[in-house]
Design a protein around this motif. Structure first.
Motif, PDB file in Angstrom:
ATOM      1  N   GLU A  92     -30.746  40.838  25.463  1.00 17.93           N
ATOM      2  CA  GLU A  92     -30.842  42.360  25.999  1.00 17.93           C
ATOM      3  C   GLU A  92     -30.270  43.085  25.269  1.00 17.93           C
ATOM      4  O   GLU A  92     -28.870  43.001  24.564  1.00 17.93           O
ATOM      5  CB  GLU A  92     -30.570  42.456  27.511  1.00 17.93           C
ATOM      6  N   LEU A  93     -30.238  44.340  24.708  1.00 14.90           N
ATOM      7  CA  LEU A  93     -29.707  45.130  24.044  1.00 14.90           C
ATOM      8  C   LEU A  93     -29.369  46.256  24.758  1.00 14.90           C
ATOM      9  O   LEU A  93     -30.412  46.977  25.820  1.00 14.90           O
ATOM     10  CB  LEU A  93     -30.899  46.099  23.351  1.00 14.90           C
ATOM     11  N   GLU A  94     -28.090  46.392  24.621  1.00 20.38           N
ATOM     12  CA  GLU A  94     -27.131  47.683  25.329  1.00 20.38           C
ATOM     13  C   GLU A  94     -26.916  48.751  25.068  1.00 20.38           C
ATOM     14  O   GLU A  94     -26.965  48.980  23.665  1.00 20.38           O
ATOM     15  CB  GLU A  94     -26.128  47.378  25.599  1.00 20.38           C
ATOM     16  N   THR A  95     -27.323  50.248  25.301  1.00 23.44           N
ATOM     17  CA  THR A  95     -27.599  50.969  24.923  1.00 23.44           C
ATOM     18  C   THR A  95     -25.552  51.627  25.579  1.00 23.44           C
ATOM     19  O   THR A  95     -25.682  52.258  26.205  1.00 23.44           O
ATOM     20  CB  THR A  95     -27.725  52.765  25.840  1.00 23.44           C
ATOM     21  N   TYR A  96     -24.902  51.716  24.527  1.00 24.01           N
ATOM     22  CA  TYR A  96     -23.624  51.697  24.879  1.00 24.01           C
ATOM     23  C   TYR A  96     -23.315  52.770  24.756  1.00 24.01           C
ATOM     24  O   TYR A  96     -23.118  53.560  25.515  1.00 24.01           O
ATOM     25  CB  TYR A  96     -22.944  51.343  23.359  1.00 24.01           C
ATOM     26  N   LEU A  97     -23.989  53.946  24.099  1.00 28.57           N
ATOM     27  CA  LEU A  97     -23.146  55.250  24.186  1.00 28.57           C
ATOM     28  C   LEU A  97     -24.821  56.401  23.307  1.00 28.57           C
ATOM     29  O   LEU A  97     -25.334  55.901  22.682  1.00 28.57           O
ATOM     30  CB  LEU A  97     -22.412  55.508  22.891  1.00 28.57           C
ATOM     31  N   GLU A  98     -24.641  57.444  23.856  1.00 28.20           N
ATOM     32  CA  GLU A  98     -25.827  58.293  23.740  1.00 28.20           C
ATOM     33  C   GLU A  98     -25.115  59.709  23.153  1.00 28.20           C
ATOM     34  O   GLU A  98     -23.781  60.046  23.780  1.00 28.20           O
ATOM     35  CB  GLU A  98     -26.373  58.630  24.602  1.00 28.20           C
ATOM     36  N   PHE A  99     -25.716  60.435  22.074  1.00 27.94           N
ATOM     37  CA  PHE A  99     -24.897  61.836  21.788  1.00 27.94           C
ATOM     38  C   PHE A  99     -25.731  62.818  21.791  1.00 27.94           C
ATOM     39  O   PHE A  99     -26.979  62.839  22.133  1.00 27.94           O
ATOM     40  CB  PHE A  99     -24.433  62.035  20.366  1.00 27.94           C
ATOM     41  N   GLU A 100     -25.975  64.201  21.586  1.00 32.33           N
ATOM     42  CA  GLU A 100     -26.512  65.188  22.250  1.00 32.33           C
ATOM     43  C   GLU A 100     -26.764  65.632  20.936  1.00 32.33           C
ATOM     44  O   GLU A 100     -26.238  64.954  19.808  1.00 32.33           O
ATOM     45  CB  GLU A 100     -24.839  66.268  22.245  1.00 32.33           C
ATOM     46  N   LYS A 101     -28.381  66.510  20.275  1.00 30.64           N
ATOM     47  CA  LYS A 101     -28.725  67.001  18.936  1.00 30.64           C
ATOM     48  C   LYS A 101     -28.120  66.942  17.868  1.00 30.64           C
ATOM     49  O   LYS A 101     -28.218  66.945  16.921  1.00 30.64           O
ATOM     50  CB  LYS A 101     -29.827  67.734  19.534  1.00 30.64           C
ATOM     51  N   MET A 106     -25.225  65.651  17.165  1.00 29.44           N
ATOM     52  CA  MET A 106     -24.237  64.347  16.764  1.00 29.44           C
ATOM     53  C   MET A 106     -25.585  63.554  16.261  1.00 29.44           C
ATOM     54  O   MET A 106     -24.971  62.588  16.648  1.00 29.44           O
ATOM     55  CB  MET A 106     -23.234  64.186  17.862  1.00 29.44           C
ATOM     56  N   PRO A 107     -26.164  63.802  14.882  1.00 30.32           N
ATOM     57  CA  PRO A 107     -26.519  62.640  14.887  1.00 30.32           C
ATOM     58  C   PRO A 107     -25.338  61.450  13.568  1.00 30.32           C
ATOM     59  O   PRO A 107     -25.209  61.667  12.998  1.00 30.32           O
ATOM     60  CB  PRO A 107     -27.351  63.604  13.707  1.00 30.32           C
ATOM     61  N   PRO A 108     -26.197  60.446  14.756  1.00 34.22           N
ATOM     62  CA  PRO A 108     -24.397  59.160  14.019  1.00 34.22           C
ATOM     63  C   PRO A 108     -25.617  59.140  12.601  1.00 34.22           C
ATOM     64  O   PRO A 108     -26.688  58.623  11.924  1.00 34.22           O
ATOM     65  CB  PRO A 108     -25.366  58.275  15.111  1.00 34.22           C
ATOM     66  N   GLY A 109     -24.170  58.584  12.229  1.00 27.30           N
ATOM     67  CA  GLY A 109     -24.468  57.687  10.110  1.00 27.30           C
ATOM     68  C   GLY A 109     -24.674  56.604  10.601  1.00 27.30           C
ATOM     69  O   GLY A 109     -24.712  55.510  10.688  1.00 27.30           O
ATOM     70  N   TYR A 153     -22.719  46.702  16.589  1.00 28.82           N
ATOM     71  CA  TYR A 153     -23.067  47.834  16.745  1.00 28.82           C
ATOM     72  C   TYR A 153     -23.554  48.495  16.073  1.00 28.82           C
ATOM     73  O   TYR A 153     -23.574  48.385  15.234  1.00 28.82           O
ATOM     74  CB  TYR A 153     -21.634  48.604  17.018  1.00 28.82           C
ATOM     75  N   ALA A 154     -24.855  49.418  16.678  1.00 26.17           N
ATOM     76  CA  ALA A 154     -25.718  49.998  15.321  1.00 26.17           C
ATOM     77  C   ALA A 154     -26.155  51.067  15.816  1.00 26.17           C
ATOM     78  O   ALA A 154     -25.938  51.710  17.611  1.00 26.17           O
ATOM     79  CB  ALA A 154     -27.029  49.220  14.945  1.00 26.17           C
ATOM     80  N   THR A 155     -26.775  52.830  14.533  1.00 25.32           N
ATOM     81  CA  THR A 155     -26.552  53.647  15.014  1.00 25.32           C
ATOM     82  C   THR A 155     -28.078  54.196  15.047  1.00 25.32           C
ATOM     83  O   THR A 155     -28.485  53.052  14.241  1.00 25.32           O
ATOM     84  CB  THR A 155     -25.519  54.624  14.533  1.00 25.32           C
ATOM     85  N   ILE A 156     -28.312  54.422  16.152  1.00 18.86           N
ATOM     86  CA  ILE A 156     -30.161  55.109  15.798  1.00 18.86           C
ATOM     87  C   ILE A 156     -30.505  56.416  15.878  1.00 18.86           C
ATOM     88  O   ILE A 156     -29.230  57.555  16.169  1.00 18.86           O
ATOM     89  CB  ILE A 156     -30.565  54.783  17.098  1.00 18.86           C
ATOM     90  N   TYR A 185     -30.128  59.958  19.539  1.00 19.49           N
ATOM     91  CA  TYR A 185     -29.390  59.923  18.915  1.00 19.49           C
ATOM     92  C   TYR A 185     -28.501  59.137  19.572  1.00 19.49           C
ATOM     93  O   TYR A 185     -27.596  59.696  20.600  1.00 19.49           O
ATOM     94  CB  TYR A 185     -28.535  61.028  18.704  1.00 19.49           C
ATOM     95  N   LYS A 186     -27.838  57.679  19.289  1.00 18.82           N
ATOM     96  CA  LYS A 186     -27.555  56.568  19.670  1.00 18.82           C
ATOM     97  C   LYS A 186     -26.451  55.765  19.281  1.00 18.82           C
ATOM     98  O   LYS A 186     -26.938  55.194  17.999  1.00 18.82           O
ATOM     99  CB  LYS A 186     -28.104  56.027  21.242  1.00 18.82           C
ATOM    100  N   ILE A 187     -25.566  54.913  20.285  1.00 23.10           N
ATOM    101  CA  ILE A 187     -25.343  53.010  19.936  1.00 23.10           C
ATOM    102  C   ILE A 187     -25.308  52.815  20.315  1.00 23.10           C
ATOM    103  O   ILE A 187     -26.040  52.595  21.949  1.00 23.10           O
ATOM    104  CB  ILE A 187     -23.632  53.848  19.597  1.00 23.10           C
ATOM    105  N   VAL A 188     -26.499  51.658  19.836  1.00 18.73           N
ATOM    106  CA  VAL A 188     -27.212  49.955  20.963  1.00 18.73           C
ATOM    107  C   VAL A 188     -25.943  48.977  20.791  1.00 18.73           C
ATOM    108  O   VAL A 188     -25.155  49.237  18.778  1.00 18.73           O
ATOM    109  CB  VAL A 188     -28.457  49.760  20.990  1.00 18.73           C
ATOM    110  N   ARG A 189     -25.845  48.048  21.655  1.00 17.58           N
ATOM    111  CA  ARG A 189     -25.195  46.734  20.897  1.00 17.58           C
ATOM    112  C   ARG A 189     -25.883  45.407  21.356  1.00 17.58           C
ATOM    113  O   ARG A 189     -26.399  45.580  22.612  1.00 17.58           O
ATOM    114  CB  ARG A 189     -23.603  47.011  21.008  1.00 17.58           C
TER     115      ARG A 189
END
Length: 358
Positions: free
Chosen positions: A21-30, A32-35, A320-323, A343-347
């Motif tokens: 299972e891949l967990e969505t750790y955090l989501e960001f508003e538009k 704040m595009p993660p690098g 942890y990975a960024t999308i 835009y999010k971080i999964v883990r």
């Protein structure tokens, strides 16, 4: 002996299930595009804001509740005005075991590339190392970095123009930089189109065939793993070889090993078991190149994983990975921003930690 064999086989079969299972750790508003991500030894999380979207902020600290704040300071987190503090454009960043956040501030018009080190414990500037000519080329694109505190070195992937792609080795004591493996078969891209969602991706009006990008160093600082973005293989080279200035170009190339298979990919990181994780953006997937050389898809979703980008492994054993939908950014979509704000971080738990039962 039979029971040992059976247990070994059962463990091997259980490895993919470790990441069931891949967990969505955090989501960001538009806005704040993660690098890329960096997680300090104390668990603090830092993130570059992807410059392909033209953001105001360059780097932020990601708080446990998902909020962000400019980092290292209000001034440093933005473009510099005249000769004041600031960051021009950060993609790669890493936090080392001493709590130094190393930010790769790329070069551009009238600006020299550099590595900015910030002490996250004392909240003070630690060091600045400039990456200028002749080590950097006019077409250099300083993309990502790996930090080796055991040997006092940083290894930078310079994507370049595809023909002069190279690794830059920086001595953290003296600041001296060297360019190695330039234009080698291990750093330049293969002739493979980058197709995502049925569209060939272009960069600057040309098909995106991109040289060395993912680069990481193993936890013992023995091996540097690297690859062109557009390539079907992950490579590795001993840190001892990269640091040996007596080696000729041919001698250094002879030290490179083909570690295993991979698809076209962006970021990478490696765990204590030698599993090299891959952000396989053309497949909308997260995968792993295993020590036996095989490649396996861990997670795939066209809807939920549009362009997975950067990795960081935390002290908690999670990867942890960024999308960030980067193929829909103006830079890769003919000047138009077609991103949907995914835009999010999964883990997920690292395979090495899952095997150890951590």
């Amino acid at each position: 002996m039979k029971s040992l064999y059976a247990a070994t086989c059962a463990l091997a079969l259980a490895l993919p299930a470790a990441a069931a299972e891949l967990e969505t750790y955090l989501e960001f508003e538009k806005a704040m595009p993660p690098g890329n991500l960096a997680i300090g030894p104390d668990g603090r999380m830092f993130m570059s804001v992807h410059e392909f979207y033209g953001p105001e902020l360059r780097v932020v600290e990601v708080m446990p509740d998902g909020s962000t704040k400019p980092y290292p300071t209000e001034d440093w987190a933005r473009a510099p005005q005249d000769d004041a503090d600031g960051l021009n454009g950060v993609l790669g960043l890493r936090a080392d075991r001493d709590g130094i956040l190393w930010m790769l501030d790329g070069q551009g018009e009238n600006q020299t590339g550099r590595i900015v080190g910030w002490d996250t414990k004392t909240e003070t500037l630690h060091a600045i190392h400039y990456i200028g000519a002749p080590v950097a080329r006019p077409t250099s694109f300083l993309n990502d970095l790996a930090v080796d505190r055991d040997h006092g070195a940083i290894y930078i992937s310079d994507t370049g123009d595809g023909q002069n792609s190279a690794i830059i080795v920086v001595d953290l004591e003296t600041g001296r930089a060297r360019r190695v493996l330039e234009g080698s078969q291990y750093t330049i891209p293969e002739d493979t189109p980058m197709v995502i969602d049925g569209r060939e991706i272009t960069l600057g009006g040309n098909p995106a065939k991109i040289g060395i990008n993912p680069i990481t160093v193993d936890p013992t600082n023995t091996w540097v793993y690297f690859a062109p973005m557009t390539a079907s293989a992950m490579y590795r080279i001993p840190t001892a070889a990269l640091l040996d200035e007596s080696l000729s170009d041919a001698d250094l190339e002879a030290q490179v090993e083909r570690y295993g298979d991979k698809p076209i990919s962006d970021g990478s990181t490696v765990d204590t078991g030698g599993n090299v994780y891959i952000t396989a953006m053309t497949d909308n997937a997260l995968g792993v190149t295993k020590p036996d050389g095989s490649y396996e898809v861990l997670f795939q979703s066209d809807d939920e994983l549009p362009w997975p980008d950067g990795f960081s492994i935390g002290a908690d054993g999670y990867v942890y990975a960024t999308i960030n939908e980067l193929h829909r950014s103006p830079a890769l979509n003919n000047g138009e921003d077609a991103s949907k704000g995914i835009y999010k971080i999964v883990r997920f738990k690292s395979l090495a930690d899952a095997v150890s039962g951590r």
